[in-house]
Design an enzyme around this catalytic site. Structure first.
Site, PDB file in Angstrom:
ATOM      1  N   ASN A 166       0.805  -1.227   0.000  1.00  0.00           N
ATOM      2  CA  ASN A 166       0.000   0.000   0.000  1.00  0.00           C
ATOM      3  C   ASN A 166       0.838   1.277   0.000  1.00  0.00           C
ATOM      4  O   ASN A 166       0.466   2.266  -0.601  1.00  0.00           O
ATOM      5  CB  ASN A 166      -1.019  -0.016   1.148  1.00  0.00           C
ATOM      6  CG  ASN A 166      -0.391  -0.269   2.485  1.00  0.00           C
ATOM      7  OD1 ASN A 166       0.685  -0.868   2.583  1.00  0.00           O
ATOM      8  ND2 ASN A 166      -1.034   0.172   3.546  1.00  0.00           N
ATOM      9  N   GLU A 265       3.261  -4.674  12.550  1.00  0.00           N
ATOM     10  CA  GLU A 265       2.300  -3.578  12.406  1.00  0.00           C
ATOM     11  C   GLU A 265       1.213  -4.121  11.484  1.00  0.00           C
ATOM     12  O   GLU A 265       1.436  -4.349  10.302  1.00  0.00           O
ATOM     13  CB  GLU A 265       3.020  -2.363  11.830  1.00  0.00           C
ATOM     14  CG  GLU A 265       2.298  -1.085  12.160  1.00  0.00           C
ATOM     15  CD  GLU A 265       1.368  -0.718  11.042  1.00  0.00           C
ATOM     16  OE1 GLU A 265       0.164  -1.005  11.191  1.00  0.00           O
ATOM     17  OE2 GLU A 265       1.827  -0.170  10.035  1.00  0.00           O
ATOM     18  N   GLU A 478       7.378   1.174  16.610  1.00  0.00           N
ATOM     19  CA  GLU A 478       8.540   1.695  15.885  1.00  0.00           C
ATOM     20  C   GLU A 478       8.410   3.210  15.857  1.00  0.00           C
ATOM     21  O   GLU A 478       7.398   3.765  16.283  1.00  0.00           O
ATOM     22  CB  GLU A 478       8.631   1.062  14.494  1.00  0.00           C
ATOM     23  CG  GLU A 478       8.862  -0.462  14.585  1.00  0.00           C
ATOM     24  CD  GLU A 478       9.325  -1.123  13.293  1.00  0.00           C
ATOM     25  OE1 GLU A 478      10.125  -0.531  12.552  1.00  0.00           O
ATOM     26  OE2 GLU A 478       8.874  -2.259  13.033  1.00  0.00           O
TER      27      GLU A 478
HETATM   28  N1  LIG Z   1      -0.924  -2.394   6.534  1.00  0.00           N
HETATM   29  C1  LIG Z   1      -1.957  -3.168   6.482  1.00  0.00           C
HETATM   30  O1  LIG Z   1      -2.696  -3.224   7.394  1.00  0.00           O
HETATM   31  C2  LIG Z   1      -2.185  -3.978   5.268  1.00  0.00           C
HETATM   32  C3  LIG Z   1      -3.285  -4.795   5.202  1.00  0.00           C
HETATM   33  N2  LIG Z   1      -3.509  -5.518   4.090  1.00  0.00           N
HETATM   34  C4  LIG Z   1      -4.701  -6.365   4.087  1.00  0.00           C
HETATM   35  O2  LIG Z   1      -4.276  -7.653   3.810  1.00  0.00           O
HETATM   36  C5  LIG Z   1      -5.008  -8.190   2.719  1.00  0.00           C
HETATM   37  C6  LIG Z   1      -4.100  -9.081   1.919  1.00  0.00           C
HETATM   38  O3  LIG Z   1      -3.064  -8.328   1.316  1.00  0.00           O
HETATM   39  P1  LIG Z   1      -1.651  -8.984   1.112  1.00  0.00           P
HETATM   40  O4  LIG Z   1      -0.751  -8.187   0.279  1.00  0.00           O
HETATM   41  O5  LIG Z   1      -1.870 -10.397   0.671  1.00  0.00           O
HETATM   42  O6  LIG Z   1      -1.103  -8.855   2.590  1.00  0.00           O
HETATM   43  P2  LIG Z   1      -0.159  -9.815   3.309  1.00  0.00           P
HETATM   44  O7  LIG Z   1      -0.107  -9.465   4.717  1.00  0.00           O
HETATM   45  O8  LIG Z   1      -0.528 -11.220   2.964  1.00  0.00           O
HETATM   46  O9  LIG Z   1       1.237  -9.534   2.581  1.00  0.00           O
HETATM   47  C7  LIG Z   1       2.179  -8.594   3.024  1.00  0.00           C
HETATM   48  C8  LIG Z   1       3.564  -9.155   2.765  1.00  0.00           C
HETATM   49  O10 LIG Z   1       3.747 -10.378   3.463  1.00  0.00           O
HETATM   50  C9  LIG Z   1       4.204 -11.395   2.580  1.00  0.00           C
HETATM   51  N3  LIG Z   1       3.685 -12.666   3.078  1.00  0.00           N
HETATM   52  C10 LIG Z   1       2.438 -13.177   2.908  1.00  0.00           C
HETATM   53  N4  LIG Z   1       2.338 -14.363   3.553  1.00  0.00           N
HETATM   54  C11 LIG Z   1       3.534 -14.588   4.152  1.00  0.00           C
HETATM   55  C12 LIG Z   1       4.044 -15.644   4.958  1.00  0.00           C
HETATM   56  N5  LIG Z   1       3.299 -16.689   5.300  1.00  0.00           N
HETATM   57  N6  LIG Z   1       5.306 -15.547   5.393  1.00  0.00           N
HETATM   58  C13 LIG Z   1       6.071 -14.487   5.077  1.00  0.00           C
HETATM   59  N7  LIG Z   1       5.653 -13.472   4.304  1.00  0.00           N
HETATM   60  C14 LIG Z   1       4.395 -13.516   3.857  1.00  0.00           C
HETATM   61  C15 LIG Z   1       3.660 -10.961   1.237  1.00  0.00           C
HETATM   62  O11 LIG Z   1       4.359 -11.574   0.181  1.00  0.00           O
HETATM   63  C16 LIG Z   1       3.859  -9.464   1.304  1.00  0.00           C
HETATM   64  O12 LIG Z   1       5.201  -9.128   1.039  1.00  0.00           O
HETATM   65  C17 LIG Z   1      -5.500  -6.981   1.955  1.00  0.00           C
HETATM   66  O13 LIG Z   1      -6.655  -7.284   1.253  1.00  0.00           O
HETATM   67  C18 LIG Z   1      -5.703  -5.991   3.040  1.00  0.00           C
HETATM   68  O14 LIG Z   1      -6.985  -6.140   3.568  1.00  0.00           O
HETATM   69  C19 LIG Z   1      -2.647  -5.489   3.050  1.00  0.00           C
HETATM   70  C20 LIG Z   1      -1.541  -4.679   3.044  1.00  0.00           C
HETATM   71  C21 LIG Z   1      -1.239  -3.834   4.169  1.00  0.00           C
HETATM   72  O1  LIG Z   2       4.502   5.215   8.968  1.00  0.00           O
HETATM   73  C1  LIG Z   2       3.530   5.809   8.496  1.00  0.00           C
HETATM   74  O2  LIG Z   2       3.471   7.031   8.522  1.00  0.00           O
HETATM   75  C2  LIG Z   2       2.417   5.118   7.865  1.00  0.00           C
HETATM   76  C3  LIG Z   2       2.148   3.851   8.073  1.00  0.00           C
HETATM   77  C4  LIG Z   2       1.084   3.203   7.386  1.00  0.00           C
HETATM   78  C5  LIG Z   2       0.917   1.874   7.420  1.00  0.00           C
HETATM   79  O3  LIG Z   2       1.663   1.135   8.207  1.00  0.00           O
HETATM   80  C6  LIG Z   2      -0.007   1.128   6.548  1.00  0.00           C
HETATM   81  O4  LIG Z   2      -0.851   1.750   5.913  1.00  0.00           O
HETATM   82  O5  LIG Z   2       0.147  -0.087   6.444  1.00  0.00           O
END
Ligand SMILES: NC(=O)C1=CN([C@@H]2O[C@H](COP(=O)(O)OP(=O)(O)OC[C@H]3O[C@@H](n4cnc5c(N)ncnc54)[C@H](O)[C@@H]3O)[C@@H](O)[C@H]2O)C=CC1
Ligand SMILES: O=C(O)/C=C/C=C(\O)C(=O)O
Length: 497
Positions: A166, A265, A478
């Site tokens: 993101n 996080e 962090e």
């Molecule tokens: N900051 C946040 O809160 C975020 C939340 N999301 C949510 O998560 C949902 C899924 O998005 P994803 O990109 O699939 O998020 P994700 O959490 O699955 O992936 C984030 C990272 O973790 C890696 N990853 C995934 N499974 C792993 C494992 N078992 N071991 C080690 N690394 C692993 C992925 O390759 C990517 O680099 C989204 O639909 C959204 O709702 C996604 C991105 C950021």
């Molecule tokens: O460090 C920031 O300012 C923003 C963080 C935002 C995220 O961690 C996120 O959207 O996953």
């Protein structure tokens, strides 16, 4: 050594390689496609690491710790990190283009937030590390001479940095910068959706004089791919991750083998509380950003809005007008304010919630479906900005993280009820409180179970402050000295005088 295919010192943006030991290396499994979410077009082909490639990266990082990097003073490392920040700013347009192509986010957003913050992260932690202090104690001893205790901060070693899609450069450098400032070496696993800026940064690291092996990047997916190989690798001494709570759980389990520390996080289902005594213009402007910025794909974003009943109708009406004035379109057009979602898969997840909201009896104030833009963007993953009212607090749409440009708005009658609703969530990342009553602002901020409470603002970031979530939104903090705590071990030295 698993690195069989060509290795080179400049990145190719058409064919992305891993970055290991200061070189770009294409090795491992067959390449995968990185597609532009705004058009569905191919951005580049990306090498996927197998276990051997990940092992090479971890070993390169370990070697680097024994080389010049391991002997550098904090001011020397800080000087190099400032050059990295300068390098990002010098190559601003390259990073900007790469980030917009990978994410589809509007160029106005990426040029104001993502890329400058990528550079700022290096400057902030360069400053932080040169002014780091530790505690010391004088201990009286029976012989009267005493002993002096002081603590040293030593790097943890090899840090795995696993990143989401993101805010790719911003979130990756938020972890890499303090890790390097503290003298660690890193292996970064960018999201498979957004691999380009982490790769570009390899060149900047070389230009800035970061020794080979200190910054490494391996590409691939999560389970049974680079993410899992990296987090399970016994040569990794600590893991920092931003992403979904379920993934954080898997990573925590992997870290348990070898008793490695984690900084997590994770997700959120953040509430905004809008009191009748707020400055309504400011509350609308802030809530517009917190719901719709980055197409709602920000972990800090607001998906639940609680509004005091006397201003409920006015608030809903004004947020509706704001949502309907957002302009979807080409992310490179400066007039675009709402980009697409990151992928077809994520769009399908978000539109499933849109359908669920309707099925659960929501009043759809605006939006509620996919958006077809026509032309080159017809195959982009656009959805309508969406507002609902009228759902019960038990509804999946009100309880689960959607990560899209949408929110549910509910009325409340008193402060206690608003706080109770905000706290009724398994998540505890962030909140925004809108009120002109200072006493109320402090009182409410202290009672909402989150890591970050904003009053009359949202995403106003001082990078020295603790950042992270409570409950299922994460472990650890962090930012500022808190990053220094995660990326170092404390070693106490006791000297008998
Ligand atoms: N900051 C946040 O809160 C975020 C939340 N999301 C949510 O998560 C949902 C899924 O998005 P994803 O990109 O699939 O998020 P994700 O959490 O699955 O992936 C984030 C990272 O973790 C890696 N990853 C995934 N499974 C792993 C494992 N078992 N071991 C080690 N690394 C692993 C992925 O390759 C990517 O680099 C989204 O639909 C959204 O709702 C996604 C991105 C950021
Ligand atoms: O460090 C920031 O300012 C923003 C963080 C935002 C995220 O961690 C996120 O959207 O996953």
């Amino acid at each position: 050594m698993n690195i069989a295919v060509s290795s080179h010192s400049r990145s190719s943006l058409a064919q992305l390689s891993h970055f290991i030991d200061g070189r770009f290396v294409a090795a491992g499994r067959p390449v995968f496609e990185n597609r532009n979410p705004a058009t569905g077009g191919l951005v580049n082909l990306v090498a996927e690491a197998d276990a051997g490639v990940v092992d090479d990266a971890v070993k390169a990082a370990r070697r680097a710790l024994k080389g010049p990097w391991g002997r550098m003073s904090a001011p020397e490392r800080a000087a190099i990190l400032r050059k990295v920040a300068d390098g990002i700013m010098r190559h601003f347009d390259d990073f900007l283009t790469a980030e917009v192509l990978d994410t589809g986010k509007p160029v106005g957003l990426a040029s104001h937030i993502d890329i400058p913050r990528g550079a700022a992260n290096f400057n902030v932690f360069a400053d932080q590390v040169v002014s780091l202090s530790t505690e010391s104690f004088h201990l009286p001893t029976p012989d009267g001479t005493g002993a002096l205790n002081y603590a040293l901060r030593v790097p943890r070693g090899v840090i795995a940095v696993v990143c989401p899609w993101n805010l790719p450069l911003l979130l990756m450098t938020w972890k890499v910068a303090p890790a390097l400032a503290c003298g660690n070496a890193v292996v970064v696993k960018p999201s498979e959706e957004t691999p380009t800026t982490a790769t570009l940064l390899g060149e900047i690291m070389n230009e800035a004089g970061v020794p080979p092996g200190v910054y490494n990047v391996v590409h691939g997916y999560g389970p049974d791919s680079a993410g899992e190989y990296l987090t399970r690798h016994p040569g990794v001494d600590g893991i920092t991750f931003t992403g979904e709570t379920r993934t954080g759980t898997a990573i925590m389990k992997a870290a348990a083998d070898g008793v490695r520390p984690v900084s997590l996080e994770l997700g959120g289902k953040n509430a905004a509380l809008v009191f009748a005594d707020c400055d309504l213009d400011k509350a609308i402007e802030g809530t517009m950003r917190s719901v719709f910025a980055n197409c709602g794909q920000v972990c800090l974003g607001t998906e639940r809005v609680y509004v005091e009943r006397s201003i409920f109708e006015a608030f809903v009406g004004r947020l509706k007008s704001g949502a309907e004035s957002l302009r979807m379109g080409d992310p490179f057009d400066k007039a675009t304010t709402l980009g697409p979602l990151i992928s077809r898969e994520h769009r399908d997840k978000v539109t499933t919630y849109y359908a669920k909201a309707a099925a659960e009896g929501a009043t759809v104030v605006t939006g509620g479906g996919q958006a077809r833009l026509g032309g080159p963007h017809d195959h982009g993953f656009f959805v309508q900005p969406t507002i609902w009212t009228g759902l019960p607090e038990t509804s999946a749409v009100v309880r689960e993280e959607i990560f899209g440009p949408c929110c549910h708005i509910a009325p409340f009658d008193d402060e206690d009820a608003a706080i109770e609703a905000a706290n009724d969530s398994p998540y505890g990342l962030a909140t925004s409180i809108w009120t002109e009553n200072l006493s109320r602002a402090h009182r409410v901020a202290g009672r909402i179970d989150v890591g970050i409470a904003w009053v009359n603002s949202w995403f106003l970031r001082d990078l020295r402050t603790p950042f992270g979530g409570s409950k299922q939104s994460g472990i650890g903090r962090e930012g500022g000295v808190h990053s220094m705590e995660f990326y170092t071990e404390l070693r106490n030295v006791c000297v008998k005088l």
